[in-house]
Design a protein around this motif. Structure first.
Motif: not given
Length: 238
Positions: A99-108
């Motif tokens: 949840e905390e790193s939702s903005s850190q997901w790598p590109p698909a």
């Protein structure tokens, strides 16, 4: 380009494909235990198009690969040193939750891999050749008789976790065998892209570490180079 969003990571308490177990045993007088997953065996097929002299691979998004890449983004980084050369406790990096790193997901694209056409052995009434034939038709759009599939070998994959067996076949096709665009079964959630790799680029492709691929691709290209390439008198770029 794949579009991946609304990602949520939760514990897996039940699965139709993986069953976790722990086995205890004595080995040479030493008591040991090992965690493993029971899963299906599988088949894979190296497809070579004799009309265009190219290999037919599939390209798809793999959640397990994607999550491995995500794990790298949340690995704690070394804390910056203070002026005195010591890092304060408040400066130490902490692992981030999903949840905390939702903005850190790598590109698909981080979860997309090149693979041989493949499928699970989950139809007890069909032979391995018939299962392989179905996968070639569904994923790549080529209609090849099961009798035309050449068995290359079988081997154990994931020996530390699953120990499942994969049996690899070779199929020669032509443009005349192409009856659909392939792409898998959408109603089963499959989104597969069919990819062509020219024969003369095969070994460069296999050894290019920048291209995410399975070991099956590398091994099968080497097998073709050693066993089939002389028949076509075309260099595979080794």
């Amino acid at each position: 380009m794949e579009e991946i969003n609304s990602i949520e990571v939760v514990p897996c308490t039940e699965s139709n494909y993986l069953k976790p177990f722990r086995v205890s045993y004595n080995q040479n007088g030493t008591k040991k235990s090992w965690d493993f997953m029971r899963t299906h065996d599988s088949v894979s097929v190296l497809i070579f198009n004799t009309s265009s002299h190219c290999f037919i691979l599939v390209k798809q998004f793999r959640p397990a690969v994607y999550m491995c890449e995500w794990e790298k983004t949340k690995t704690p980084q070394p804390a910056e040193k203070a002026e005195e050369g010591e890092a304060s406790e408040s400066q130490e990096a902490q692992p981030a939750s999903a949840e905390e790193s939702s903005s850190q997901w790598p590109p698909a694209s981080a979860g997309v891999t090149y693979e041989l056409c493949a499928g699970l052995v989950d139809k007890p009434d069909l032979s391995l050749e018939e299962i392989a034939r179905q996968e070639v038709l569904e994923e790549c759009g080529y209609d090849v008789p099961a009798s035309k599939l050449k068995r290359i070998t079988s081997y154990r994959s994931g020996v530390g976790v699953t120990g499942s067996k994969q049996t690899m076949f070779y199929a020669e096709v032509s443009d005349d065998n192409c009856v659909s665009a392939g792409g898998g079964e959408p109603h089963e959630g499959e989104f597969i892209e069919v990819v062509k790799v020219p024969l003369h680029e095969a070994m460069t492709f296999a050894y290019d570490e920048r291209i995410p691929k399975t070991m099956g691709v590398i091994f099968s290209f080497i097998w073709f180079h050693n066993n089939m390439s002389p028949k076509y008198k075309i260099s595979t770029n080794v």
